[in-house]
Motif scaffolding. Sequence first.
Motif, PDB file in Angstrom:
ATOM      1  N   ASN A 358       4.545  -2.666  -8.560  1.00  0.00           N
ATOM      2  CA  ASN A 358       4.146  -1.527  -8.950  1.00  0.00           C
ATOM      3  C   ASN A 358       3.579  -0.202  -8.005  1.00  0.00           C
ATOM      4  OD1 ASN A 358       1.293  -1.899  -8.124  1.00  0.00           O
ATOM      5  ND2 ASN A 358       0.847  -3.048  -9.975  1.00  0.00           N
ATOM      6  N   VAL A 359       3.266   0.622  -8.219  1.00  0.00           N
ATOM      7  CA  VAL A 359       2.888   1.628  -7.238  1.00  0.00           C
ATOM      8  C   VAL A 359       1.874   1.357  -6.221  1.00  0.00           C
ATOM      9  CG1 VAL A 359       1.212   3.122  -8.639  1.00  0.00           C
ATOM     10  CG2 VAL A 359       2.915   4.175  -7.172  1.00  0.00           C
ATOM     11  N   ASP A 360       1.001   0.531  -6.910  1.00  0.00           N
ATOM     12  CA  ASP A 360      -0.188   0.072  -5.597  1.00  0.00           C
ATOM     13  C   ASP A 360       0.538  -0.569  -4.527  1.00  0.00           C
ATOM     14  OD1 ASP A 360      -2.225   0.989  -7.349  1.00  0.00           O
ATOM     15  OD2 ASP A 360      -2.072  -0.508  -8.469  1.00  0.00           O
ATOM     16  N   LEU A 361       1.590  -1.520  -4.789  1.00  0.00           N
ATOM     17  CA  LEU A 361       1.993  -2.170  -3.666  1.00  0.00           C
ATOM     18  C   LEU A 361       2.875  -1.414  -2.723  1.00  0.00           C
ATOM     19  CD1 LEU A 361       2.743  -4.882  -2.374  1.00  0.00           C
ATOM     20  CD2 LEU A 361       4.832  -5.516  -3.843  1.00  0.00           C
ATOM     21  N   ALA A 362       3.613  -0.170  -3.193  1.00  0.00           N
ATOM     22  CA  ALA A 362       4.612   0.733  -2.708  1.00  0.00           C
ATOM     23  C   ALA A 362       3.463   1.360  -1.739  1.00  0.00           C
ATOM     24  CB  ALA A 362       5.107   1.519  -3.572  1.00  0.00           C
ATOM     25  N   LEU A 363       2.402   1.873  -2.391  1.00  0.00           N
ATOM     26  CA  LEU A 363       1.298   2.692  -1.745  1.00  0.00           C
ATOM     27  C   LEU A 363       0.883   1.872  -0.516  1.00  0.00           C
ATOM     28  CD1 LEU A 363       0.081   5.547  -1.529  1.00  0.00           C
ATOM     29  CD2 LEU A 363      -1.620   4.705  -3.250  1.00  0.00           C
ATOM     30  N   ALA A 364       0.680   0.547  -0.693  1.00  0.00           N
ATOM     31  CA  ALA A 364       0.000  -0.241   0.349  1.00  0.00           C
ATOM     32  C   ALA A 364       1.037  -0.555   1.540  1.00  0.00           C
ATOM     33  CB  ALA A 364      -0.154  -1.629  -0.159  1.00  0.00           C
ATOM     34  N   VAL A 365       2.524  -0.490   1.020  1.00  0.00           N
ATOM     35  CA  VAL A 365       3.459  -0.367   2.232  1.00  0.00           C
ATOM     36  C   VAL A 365       3.186   0.908   3.163  1.00  0.00           C
ATOM     37  CG1 VAL A 365       5.632  -0.615   2.851  1.00  0.00           C
ATOM     38  CG2 VAL A 365       4.858  -2.095   1.059  1.00  0.00           C
ATOM     39  N   PHE A 366       3.123   1.794   2.377  1.00  0.00           N
ATOM     40  CA  PHE A 366       2.875   3.089   3.303  1.00  0.00           C
ATOM     41  C   PHE A 366       1.654   3.251   4.153  1.00  0.00           C
ATOM     42  CE2 PHE A 366       1.097   7.664   3.252  1.00  0.00           C
ATOM     43  CZ  PHE A 366       1.952   8.111   3.906  1.00  0.00           C
ATOM     44  N   THR A 367       0.616   2.754   3.423  1.00  0.00           N
ATOM     45  CA  THR A 367      -0.623   2.823   4.319  1.00  0.00           C
ATOM     46  C   THR A 367      -0.683   1.855   5.473  1.00  0.00           C
ATOM     47  OG1 THR A 367      -1.725   1.620   2.711  1.00  0.00           O
ATOM     48  CG2 THR A 367      -1.630   3.816   2.256  1.00  0.00           C
ATOM     49  N   ALA A 368      -0.055   0.753   5.068  1.00  0.00           N
ATOM     50  CA  ALA A 368      -0.283  -0.385   6.187  1.00  0.00           C
ATOM     51  C   ALA A 368       0.669  -0.140   7.391  1.00  0.00           C
ATOM     52  CB  ALA A 368       0.045  -1.664   5.522  1.00  0.00           C
ATOM     53  N   SER A 369       1.842   0.632   6.945  1.00  0.00           N
ATOM     54  CA  SER A 369       2.968   0.952   8.173  1.00  0.00           C
ATOM     55  C   SER A 369       2.585   2.397   8.674  1.00  0.00           C
ATOM     56  CB  SER A 369       4.317   0.754   7.468  1.00  0.00           C
ATOM     57  OG  SER A 369       4.097   2.088   6.555  1.00  0.00           O
ATOM     58  N   SER A 370       1.320   2.880   8.328  1.00  0.00           N
ATOM     59  CA  SER A 370       1.097   4.484   8.785  1.00  0.00           C
ATOM     60  C   SER A 370      -0.172   4.206   9.621  1.00  0.00           C
ATOM     61  CB  SER A 370       1.006   5.449   7.714  1.00  0.00           C
ATOM     62  OG  SER A 370       2.064   5.525   6.882  1.00  0.00           O
ATOM     63  N   GLY A 371      -0.451   3.085  10.070  1.00  0.00           N
ATOM     64  CA  GLY A 371      -1.745   2.891  10.684  1.00  0.00           C
ATOM     65  C   GLY A 371      -3.110   3.228  10.100  1.00  0.00           C
ATOM     66  N   MET A 372      -3.177   3.262   8.632  1.00  0.00           N
ATOM     67  CA  MET A 372      -4.220   3.792   7.959  1.00  0.00           C
ATOM     68  C   MET A 372      -5.250   2.449   7.554  1.00  0.00           C
ATOM     69  SD  MET A 372      -2.092   6.513   5.407  1.00  0.00           S
ATOM     70  CE  MET A 372      -1.269   7.791   6.038  1.00  0.00           C
ATOM     71  N   LEU A 373      -6.395   3.071   7.196  1.00  0.00           N
ATOM     72  CA  LEU A 373      -7.320   1.896   6.563  1.00  0.00           C
ATOM     73  C   LEU A 373      -7.098   1.436   5.172  1.00  0.00           C
ATOM     74  CD1 LEU A 373     -10.601   3.449   7.823  1.00  0.00           C
ATOM     75  CD2 LEU A 373      -9.540   1.380   8.996  1.00  0.00           C
ATOM     76  N   PRO A 374      -7.293   0.382   4.681  1.00  0.00           N
ATOM     77  CA  PRO A 374      -7.081  -0.062   3.298  1.00  0.00           C
ATOM     78  C   PRO A 374      -7.449   0.809   2.211  1.00  0.00           C
ATOM     79  CG  PRO A 374      -7.812  -2.036   4.605  1.00  0.00           C
ATOM     80  CD  PRO A 374      -8.027  -0.736   5.575  1.00  0.00           C
ATOM     81  N   THR A 375      -8.602   1.656   2.704  1.00  0.00           N
ATOM     82  CA  THR A 375      -9.001   2.559   1.669  1.00  0.00           C
ATOM     83  C   THR A 375      -8.195   3.834   1.405  1.00  0.00           C
ATOM     84  OG1 THR A 375     -10.652   3.640   3.298  1.00  0.00           O
ATOM     85  CG2 THR A 375     -11.459   1.617   1.931  1.00  0.00           C
ATOM     86  N   ALA A 376      -7.187   3.943   2.258  1.00  0.00           N
ATOM     87  CA  ALA A 376      -6.613   5.303   2.458  1.00  0.00           C
ATOM     88  C   ALA A 376      -5.823   5.580   1.056  1.00  0.00           C
ATOM     89  CB  ALA A 376      -5.314   5.047   3.342  1.00  0.00           C
ATOM     90  N   GLY A 377      -5.417   4.280   0.626  1.00  0.00           N
ATOM     91  CA  GLY A 377      -4.570   4.382  -0.748  1.00  0.00           C
ATOM     92  C   GLY A 377      -5.570   4.838  -1.876  1.00  0.00           C
ATOM     93  N   GLU A 378      -6.554   4.787  -1.975  1.00  0.00           N
ATOM     94  CA  GLU A 378      -7.736   4.985  -2.741  1.00  0.00           C
ATOM     95  C   GLU A 378      -7.857   6.541  -2.715  1.00  0.00           C
ATOM     96  OE1 GLU A 378     -12.317   4.260  -4.019  1.00  0.00           O
ATOM     97  OE2 GLU A 378     -11.374   2.790  -2.739  1.00  0.00           O
ATOM     98  N   THR A 379      -7.960   7.070  -1.559  1.00  0.00           N
ATOM     99  CA  THR A 379      -8.109   8.574  -1.026  1.00  0.00           C
ATOM    100  C   THR A 379      -6.969   9.207  -1.698  1.00  0.00           C
ATOM    101  OG1 THR A 379      -9.323   7.952   0.808  1.00  0.00           O
ATOM    102  CG2 THR A 379      -8.605  10.029   0.621  1.00  0.00           C
ATOM    103  N   ILE A 380      -5.761   8.897  -1.134  1.00  0.00           N
ATOM    104  CA  ILE A 380      -4.346   9.181  -1.928  1.00  0.00           C
ATOM    105  C   ILE A 380      -4.447   9.447  -3.329  1.00  0.00           C
ATOM    106  CG2 ILE A 380      -1.991   9.121  -1.902  1.00  0.00           C
ATOM    107  CD1 ILE A 380      -2.181   7.797   1.022  1.00  0.00           C
TER     108      ILE A 380
END
Length: 421
Positions: A358-380
């Motif tokens: 689902n979109v949460d996994l896709a968003l996690a791939v983006f944040t994890a590969s962009s040097g962002m914290l785990p909470t970045a997806g929540e902010t987005i």
Amino acid sequence: MTPMRDHEPHPGHPERRLTTKEAAELLGVKPETVYAYVSRGQLSSRRVPGGRGSTFDAAEVEALARRNRRESAGGSGAGGELSVRTRITLIEKDSYYFRGVDATELAARHSYEEIAEWLWTGRMRRGVEFTAPEASVAVARRAVESLPEHTGPTDRLRVAAIAAAAEDPLRFDLSEEAVLGTARILIPTLVAALAPAYGPRRDTGPLAHRLWNRLSGREPDEASLRALDTALGLLVDHDLAASTLAVRVAASARAHAYAAISAGLGVIEGPLHGAASGLAHRLLHEVLDEGNAGPVIAEELRAGRRIPGLGHRLYAGEDPRARALFSLLEQIPRAEPALAAARDIVATAARHAPLHANVDLALAVFTASSGMLPTAGETIFAVARTAGWIAHALEEYGERPLRMRPSGQYVGPKPPRPLPE
């Protein structure tokens, strides 16, 4: 005494019959209301031979219950779900649409701000960028900077929204023009209130560029900025998610736009909603560290936890938002390890349950590969969804006030009871 149900069809009438009590329970109303439906011609009844009561055609009652759920803004039949008329988002057959236009195509061709304007007004304003006055930004920043260092992103955004509201003396004007003005100021204020992850604050240019500055310590490339902007556009709205319903309840009570957004931010913090991408982000890192999804998935299942980033109750197939975001991430070389880990998670979990990403996994791939914290997806997620919440608040302001008021079904002790000792 067992309630009477007329199971025997009459000659030429093979319908199932319900008693008044059963019809009332199915409709979620009092028995006297059932007879009101009869008097208005919405139901037909048949007298019980030799008795005082009436029976009702079950199919006719069920059809009325379905119609009531569709047409009621806050009514709930027995076992029914809330139903709210909306012109904003349609989810259908593993696709979703914003005002009738394919949402993934909109996100691929338009900026987040342009999609927000489309949701709000039904008009496309090309090249639009949201800016906030210095006074609004200054008061929001001061409020956010006063919070403890460990404060989560949703709390920071909620405090920023409250501070911005206090700065706006016209916040109680609920006219469409005023609310749209608030929206165009509030969203960039929320982003501007967050501390930068690197370098000086960036408060000009497309919103996605400004948001990147708050999320990653890396200098962005064009493909990454495009992925972030697309993610914002994909997440703008998703029909009546829990946070959106909270916004509509607040708007139904005529809370101003800032307060309605605060209601949404309060709900989005749950692990089953806006925070879900953070759980998927952490899972991805565990798989990357382990080098294999097998033991990580096994531990999740052993602990009785659901696998984050997999499955969606509204899509039998693949989440269209995930599909669109994954296709962009495949064009970013540094995202390949996280993409491979995500594929491993899906394939490994499929042995247990055939669930799509689902979109949460896709968003996690983006944040994890962009040097962002785990909470970045929540902010987005929260920043993106603010635009959708504004659209729903605007729609609700045009409806009857306080209509989002379902009736409780009391199941406690029967009164009257003596006063407690």
